[in-house]
Design a protein around this motif. Structure first.
Motif, PDB file in Angstrom:
ATOM      1  N   GLY A   1      -1.298   3.111  -7.950  1.00  0.00           N
ATOM      2  CA  GLY A   1      -2.276   3.020  -6.879  1.00  0.00           C
ATOM      3  C   GLY A   1      -1.671   3.010  -5.494  1.00  0.00           C
ATOM      4  O   GLY A   1      -2.398   3.074  -4.492  1.00  0.00           O
ATOM      5  N   GLN A   2      -0.341   2.919  -5.399  1.00  0.00           N
ATOM      6  CA  GLN A   2       0.317   2.992  -4.098  1.00  0.00           C
ATOM      7  C   GLN A   2       0.438   4.450  -3.660  1.00  0.00           C
ATOM      8  O   GLN A   2       0.212   5.377  -4.433  1.00  0.00           O
TER       9      GLN A   2
ATOM     10  N   ASP B   1       0.544  10.319  -4.489  1.00  0.00           N
ATOM     11  CA  ASP B   1      -0.140   9.187  -5.103  1.00  0.00           C
ATOM     12  C   ASP B   1       0.679   8.701  -6.285  1.00  0.00           C
ATOM     13  O   ASP B   1       0.988   9.473  -7.204  1.00  0.00           O
TER      14      ASP B   1
ATOM     15  N   GLU C   1       0.818  -1.211   0.000  1.00  0.00           N
ATOM     16  CA  GLU C   1       0.000   0.000   0.000  1.00  0.00           C
ATOM     17  C   GLU C   1       0.846   1.253   0.000  1.00  0.00           C
ATOM     18  O   GLU C   1       0.518   2.255  -0.644  1.00  0.00           O
TER      19      GLU C   1
END
Length: 249
Positions: free
Chosen positions: A220-221, A216, A177
Motif C-alpha cells: 500500500g506504500q 505502487d 506513505e
C-alpha cells in the motif's frame, strides 16, 4: 516471509560474526554479494564490514525510509577488522550501532569531515516534513548493495529473492506513505520486482536531467524513484517542493 525483526536479527548475526573475525560471507548472501562487479575505484572493499542499513529497522516508525545504492567508500579505521565501528558492533549489536547515527556523530566527522551522504538525506527528510527537528538516527537508509566501494562502476542487479526477502518484505511493515529511492539502479530493481513500468511524474524540475517515477508497492506504500545522470542523492529545496506537489496532484 522475512519480517523487520527477522531481517534485523539476520544482519545482527552476520555482523556479529564479522566483527569477531569471521570473514566468510554466509551462503544465503553469496548471490547478493556477487551481483555487483565493479572494477578499479568501483571494486568492492571486502576489508570493511557490509552495511545493509542505518537507522532503526526492527521497531518503531522512522521519520522517512530512503533507499540508496551502497555504503560508499570505507574508512578502515572505522569499518575495518579492528575499526572503531567494528568494536562498537562487537560490544553491542549491528542494530544498536546503526540506530546511533554513527555517520553524523563526532568521531566520524572529526576524522572525515561533514558526511554529505547522510546529512543530505536528513536535510531531505526535514524539508519533506517541514520539520527541522528530524533527527539523523530517525531516518532509515537501506542499501541496494550492502558492501562498500569507492564508486559504482558496474550494473547493480541483486537477486530478486534477496531484495524481496530482505528489503521489500520488511519495509512493507513500516507505516510510511512513501519510500524514496535515489539512483537509477532502483528503477530497474523495481521493474524487475514486478512493480510494472511505474508512472513518470511531471515535474518542472530546477535540475532538468532529474526524473521521478512512482510505483505502487504491494503493502500500500508508494515507491518514489528519483534519479539523474551522475548523481544518486536527494533533490534540493526547490525540487523537493516540486516533487511533493507532483505526488500530491
Amino acid at each position: 516471509m522475512a519480517s523487520r525483526t527477522d531481517t534485523a536479527q539476520m544482519w545482527d548475526a552476520v555482523l556479529r560474526a564479522w566483527s569477531t573475525g569471521t570473514r566468510a560471507i554466509p551462503e544465503h548472501l553469496v548471490p547478493w554479494s556477487r551481483s555487483y562487479r565493479g572494477a578499479g575505484e568501483g571494486a568492492v572493499e571486502l576489508g570493511a564490514f557490509p552495511e545493509p542499513y542505518t537507522g532503526t529497522l526492527a521497531a518503531g516508525t522512522p521519520s522517512m525510509v530512503l533507499l540508496g545504492l551502497n555504503p560508499g567508500q570505507a574508512d578502515l579505521r572505522f569499518q575495518g577488522s579492528d575499526g572503531i565501528f567494528t568494536r562498537e558492533i562487537a560490544d553491542r549489536s549491528y542494530r544498536h550501532w546503526a540506530a546511533s547515527g554513527p555517520y553524523t556523530g563526532a568521531a566520524w566527522e572529526a576524522a572525515n569531515g561533514r558526511n554529505v551522504y547522510h546529512r543530505n538525506r536528513v536535510a531531505f527528510a526535514r524539508r519533506w516534513h517541514d520539520d527541522e527537528t528530524t533527527a539523523p538516527e530517525s531516518v532509515l537508509v537501506v542499501e541496494l548493495f550492502p558492501w562498500h566501494s569507492r564508486r559504482v562502476t558496474a550494473a547493480m542487479r541483486p537477486p530478486l529473492d534477496s531484495l524481496r526477502e530482505w528489503v521489500w518484505e520488511p519495509l512493507a511493515e513500516i507505516d510510511v506513505e512513501h519510500v524514496f529511492a535515489f539512483g537509477k539502479p532502483w528503477l530497474e530493481a523495481a521493474e524487475r520486482a514486478g512493480l510494472g513500468p511505474g508512472r513518470e511524474l511531471t515535474v518542472a524540475w530546477d535540475t532538468p536531467s532529474r526524473h521521478a517515477v512512482l510505483f505502487d508497492l504491494p503493502g500500500g506504500q508508494q515507491l518514489v524513484v528519483v534519479h539523474q545522470g551522475g548523481y544518486a542523492g536527494p533533490p534540493g529545496a526547490v525540487d523537493t517542493a516540486r516533487l511533493r506537489a507532483a505526488i500530491r496532484a
